[in-house]
Write a protein that holds these residues in place. Sequence first.
Motif, PDB file in Angstrom:
ATOM      1  N   GLU A 241     -21.630   9.023 -14.312  1.00 53.41           N
ATOM      2  CA  GLU A 241     -21.275  10.457 -14.238  1.00 53.41           C
ATOM      3  C   GLU A 241     -20.606  10.762 -12.894  1.00 53.41           C
ATOM      4  O   GLU A 241     -19.618  11.494 -12.823  1.00 53.41           O
ATOM      5  CB  GLU A 241     -22.522  11.354 -14.367  1.00 53.41           C
ATOM      6  N   GLU A 242     -21.171  10.178 -11.810  1.00 51.74           N
ATOM      7  CA  GLU A 242     -20.602  10.441 -10.485  1.00 51.74           C
ATOM      8  C   GLU A 242     -19.182   9.876 -10.388  1.00 51.74           C
ATOM      9  O   GLU A 242     -18.295  10.518  -9.830  1.00 51.74           O
ATOM     10  CB  GLU A 242     -21.492   9.817  -9.395  1.00 51.74           C
ATOM     11  N   LYS A 243     -18.976   8.701 -10.959  1.00 51.44           N
ATOM     12  CA  LYS A 243     -17.638   8.102 -10.901  1.00 51.44           C
ATOM     13  C   LYS A 243     -16.627   9.013 -11.609  1.00 51.44           C
ATOM     14  O   LYS A 243     -15.535   9.257 -11.109  1.00 51.44           O
ATOM     15  CB  LYS A 243     -17.650   6.707 -11.539  1.00 51.44           C
ATOM     16  N   LEU A 244     -17.038   9.524 -12.758  1.00 50.11           N
ATOM     17  CA  LEU A 244     -16.165  10.420 -13.534  1.00 50.11           C
ATOM     18  C   LEU A 244     -15.857  11.671 -12.720  1.00 50.11           C
ATOM     19  O   LEU A 244     -14.707  12.088 -12.607  1.00 50.11           O
ATOM     20  CB  LEU A 244     -16.887  10.843 -14.811  1.00 50.11           C
ATOM     21  N   LYS A 245     -16.918  12.254 -12.138  1.00 47.32           N
ATOM     22  CA  LYS A 245     -16.790  13.510 -11.396  1.00 47.32           C
ATOM     23  C   LYS A 245     -15.930  13.346 -10.134  1.00 47.32           C
ATOM     24  O   LYS A 245     -15.160  14.222  -9.773  1.00 47.32           O
ATOM     25  CB  LYS A 245     -18.209  13.950 -11.000  1.00 47.32           C
ATOM     26  N   TYR A 246     -16.060  12.203  -9.454  1.00 48.54           N
ATOM     27  CA  TYR A 246     -15.387  12.042  -8.159  1.00 48.54           C
ATOM     28  C   TYR A 246     -14.054  11.274  -8.248  1.00 48.54           C
ATOM     29  O   TYR A 246     -13.438  10.985  -7.237  1.00 48.54           O
ATOM     30  CB  TYR A 246     -16.322  11.317  -7.165  1.00 48.54           C
ATOM     31  N   GLY A 247     -13.640  10.932  -9.455  1.00 47.65           N
ATOM     32  CA  GLY A 247     -12.326  10.316  -9.611  1.00 47.65           C
ATOM     33  C   GLY A 247     -12.282   8.818  -9.328  1.00 47.65           C
ATOM     34  O   GLY A 247     -11.237   8.285  -8.971  1.00 47.65           O
ATOM     35  N   ILE A 248     -13.442   8.152  -9.469  1.00 44.36           N
ATOM     36  CA  ILE A 248     -13.433   6.691  -9.302  1.00 44.36           C
ATOM     37  C   ILE A 248     -13.225   6.108 -10.703  1.00 44.36           C
ATOM     38  O   ILE A 248     -14.171   5.778 -11.429  1.00 44.36           O
ATOM     39  CB  ILE A 248     -14.732   6.211  -8.614  1.00 44.36           C
ATOM     40  N   ALA A 249     -11.955   6.066 -11.074  1.00 37.39           N
ATOM     41  CA  ALA A 249     -11.583   5.862 -12.485  1.00 37.39           C
ATOM     42  C   ALA A 249     -11.669   4.399 -12.898  1.00 37.39           C
ATOM     43  O   ALA A 249     -11.475   3.496 -12.086  1.00 37.39           O
ATOM     44  CB  ALA A 249     -10.172   6.386 -12.698  1.00 37.39           C
ATOM     45  N   ASP A 250     -11.936   4.233 -14.187  1.00 39.47           N
ATOM     46  CA  ASP A 250     -12.029   2.896 -14.780  1.00 39.47           C
ATOM     47  C   ASP A 250     -10.699   2.161 -14.804  1.00 39.47           C
ATOM     48  O   ASP A 250     -10.657   0.944 -14.910  1.00 39.47           O
ATOM     49  CB  ASP A 250     -12.517   3.062 -16.235  1.00 39.47           C
ATOM     50  N   ASN A 251      -9.592   2.935 -14.751  1.00 38.79           N
ATOM     51  CA  ASN A 251      -8.267   2.283 -14.814  1.00 38.79           C
ATOM     52  C   ASN A 251      -7.660   2.089 -13.417  1.00 38.79           C
ATOM     53  O   ASN A 251      -6.477   1.824 -13.298  1.00 38.79           O
ATOM     54  CB  ASN A 251      -7.308   3.086 -15.706  1.00 38.79           C
ATOM     55  N   MET A 252      -8.518   2.248 -12.374  1.00 38.91           N
ATOM     56  CA  MET A 252      -7.986   2.115 -11.011  1.00 38.91           C
ATOM     57  C   MET A 252      -8.270   0.726 -10.425  1.00 38.91           C
ATOM     58  O   MET A 252      -9.401   0.240 -10.480  1.00 38.91           O
ATOM     59  CB  MET A 252      -8.616   3.166 -10.093  1.00 38.91           C
ATOM     60  N   ILE A 253      -7.215   0.137  -9.866  1.00 40.19           N
ATOM     61  CA  ILE A 253      -7.361  -1.125  -9.127  1.00 40.19           C
ATOM     62  C   ILE A 253      -7.014  -0.828  -7.673  1.00 40.19           C
ATOM     63  O   ILE A 253      -6.053  -0.102  -7.403  1.00 40.19           O
ATOM     64  CB  ILE A 253      -6.422  -2.199  -9.717  1.00 40.19           C
ATOM     65  N   ARG A 254      -7.862  -1.330  -6.754  1.00 35.54           N
ATOM     66  CA  ARG A 254      -7.582  -1.123  -5.326  1.00 35.54           C
ATOM     67  C   ARG A 254      -6.937  -2.392  -4.790  1.00 35.54           C
ATOM     68  O   ARG A 254      -7.488  -3.487  -4.955  1.00 35.54           O
ATOM     69  CB  ARG A 254      -8.905  -0.835  -4.611  1.00 35.54           C
ATOM     70  N   ILE A 255      -5.774  -2.227  -4.197  1.00 34.86           N
ATOM     71  CA  ILE A 255      -5.007  -3.412  -3.754  1.00 34.86           C
ATOM     72  C   ILE A 255      -4.879  -3.394  -2.232  1.00 34.86           C
ATOM     73  O   ILE A 255      -4.423  -2.413  -1.649  1.00 34.86           O
ATOM     74  CB  ILE A 255      -3.607  -3.407  -4.410  1.00 34.86           C
ATOM     75  N   SER A 256      -5.288  -4.488  -1.594  1.00 30.81           N
ATOM     76  CA  SER A 256      -5.111  -4.636  -0.157  1.00 30.81           C
ATOM     77  C   SER A 256      -4.019  -5.686   0.054  1.00 30.81           C
ATOM     78  O   SER A 256      -4.225  -6.871  -0.216  1.00 30.81           O
ATOM     79  CB  SER A 256      -6.425  -5.087   0.489  1.00 30.81           C
ATOM     80  N   ALA A 257      -2.848  -5.222   0.481  1.00 32.42           N
ATOM     81  CA  ALA A 257      -1.727  -6.155   0.653  1.00 32.42           C
ATOM     82  C   ALA A 257      -2.016  -7.081   1.828  1.00 32.42           C
ATOM     83  O   ALA A 257      -2.508  -6.638   2.872  1.00 32.42           O
ATOM     84  CB  ALA A 257      -0.447  -5.379   0.897  1.00 32.42           C
ATOM     85  N   GLY A 258      -1.693  -8.350   1.655  1.00 32.03           N
ATOM     86  CA  GLY A 258      -1.890  -9.324   2.721  1.00 32.03           C
ATOM     87  C   GLY A 258      -0.602  -9.552   3.492  1.00 32.03           C
ATOM     88  O   GLY A 258       0.334  -8.742   3.437  1.00 32.03           O
ATOM     89  N   CYS A 259      -0.559 -10.669   4.208  1.00 28.68           N
ATOM     90  CA  CYS A 259       0.619 -10.992   5.027  1.00 28.68           C
ATOM     91  C   CYS A 259       1.478 -12.083   4.390  1.00 28.68           C
ATOM     92  O   CYS A 259       2.330 -12.673   5.067  1.00 28.68           O
ATOM     93  CB  CYS A 259       0.178 -11.442   6.414  1.00 28.68           C
ATOM     94  N   GLU A 260       1.259 -12.372   3.089  1.00 30.37           N
ATOM     95  CA  GLU A 260       2.113 -13.358   2.441  1.00 30.37           C
ATOM     96  C   GLU A 260       3.538 -12.786   2.353  1.00 30.37           C
ATOM     97  O   GLU A 260       3.742 -11.590   2.581  1.00 30.37           O
ATOM     98  CB  GLU A 260       1.610 -13.647   1.012  1.00 30.37           C
ATOM     99  N   ASP A 261       4.503 -13.618   1.975  1.00 33.03           N
ATOM    100  CA  ASP A 261       5.868 -13.108   1.785  1.00 33.03           C
ATOM    101  C   ASP A 261       5.847 -12.136   0.613  1.00 33.03           C
ATOM    102  O   ASP A 261       5.306 -12.438  -0.455  1.00 33.03           O
ATOM    103  CB  ASP A 261       6.831 -14.274   1.503  1.00 33.03           C
ATOM    104  N   ILE A 262       6.474 -10.978   0.808  1.00 33.27           N
ATOM    105  CA  ILE A 262       6.439  -9.926  -0.219  1.00 33.27           C
ATOM    106  C   ILE A 262       7.044 -10.402  -1.548  1.00 33.27           C
ATOM    107  O   ILE A 262       6.631  -9.971  -2.634  1.00 33.27           O
ATOM    108  CB  ILE A 262       7.120  -8.618   0.292  1.00 33.27           C
TER     109      ILE A 262
END
Length: 399
Positions: A366-387
Amino acid sequence: MPHDTSKLQPATQCIHAGYDPREHHHAANPPIYLTSTFEFDTAQACAKAFAGVPEPCQTHIYSRLTNPTNEILESRLAQIEKAEAAVSFSSGMGAISSVFWTFLKAGDVLISSNRVYGCTYALLAHQLTKFAIKVEFVDFTDIQKVKEVCNKYKEVAILYTESIQNPTNDVVDLEELAKIAHSHKAKFIVDNTFASPLGCNPLQFGADIVVHSATKYLIGGICTAGCAMGSAADMTMVRFIGLKDCTGAVLDAAMAFAMIQGLETLDLRVRCMSQNAAKLAEFLEKHPAVEKVVSTGLPSHPQAELVKKYIKIPNGLFSCYLKGGYDQCCTMMNKFQLALRAVSLGKTHTLVNHPASMTHSTYSVEEKLKYGIADNMIRISAGCEDIIDIINDFKQALE
Ligand SMILES: Cc1ncc(COP(=O)(O)O)c(C=O)c1O
């Protein structure tokens, strides 16, 4: 080598602040003091140190309190976060919990942003509340709401937020929040992990204390570490109450050395990740399988004005919402060949995390739904590899 590094640029401070080789046999790298305890010349010198008025050459008692290697690190950290003082910790949670234990007591009210790192949320929602501390969660991107909730209480002890919120990448209005906090005599505490001290300096916008998961950009993911920065008076309390007596979450001197080394390349890494994140975000924003992207590196960021005001270097992390839900996220994540399926951020490797089932699984459905932590969201941390390689990996993962 200049001694007064306070006027130098942050990238230079990251390399020079807090250390003068001439005071250490001209060693270019600082020494590691691997010791738990420190000897005193006399019993009187011991007593003076314990009374808080040590002889100038007998300032260290025990490494849970202070250590010379950590001191070098701490003065460097203070300078890059534009603080009077800093305290180092063995993890970000060590820093956050030590700060809370220092300034909270039973009966206090703490008002927090409703989108914070999952374990911070667990500490606030499930642990501090065991000690008769009232914790309320509010959407900190809605200043009016924050005011309304604060106004319900005669006194507020702490207003707590992340400068760029985990995992949604919203940016908060630090100056407005500081005004609200101070009008309630509350301490305004900001987790600045996502922005890094090179990207944002919340103390300059009214924050009282900044905390970091130094595990991330600062040390580059080689081990866990944390830090808190603020006034000298506040940091003395954090060190001698939160760290010494409550958590004992001390950073080992060898790891303090590792962070000093990490800081030397901080500017390079932060800029590289920022550029890679912006390019990858731009690619994903146009991809037909993607619903939306929230990145401080894109003009489409929902708080673009706040990004302009507060964020000097867009962060290397963004959220990407796929068309579909959890299944589509799994399909994509399972195909990565270069990016690592792993929590964390600020590492040289590109990292991909599904917050709803990973870092933020501490929130209820319920909290995830309410606060926008969506099931279709992926969090991406870009590294230093060649783009080119990073984008190719995402291209094939989305096919
Ligand atoms: C924003 C933020 N704050 C704090 C932490 C906790 O830091 P640590 O894992 O170093 O304890 C994390 C960890 O991911 C984080 O993302």
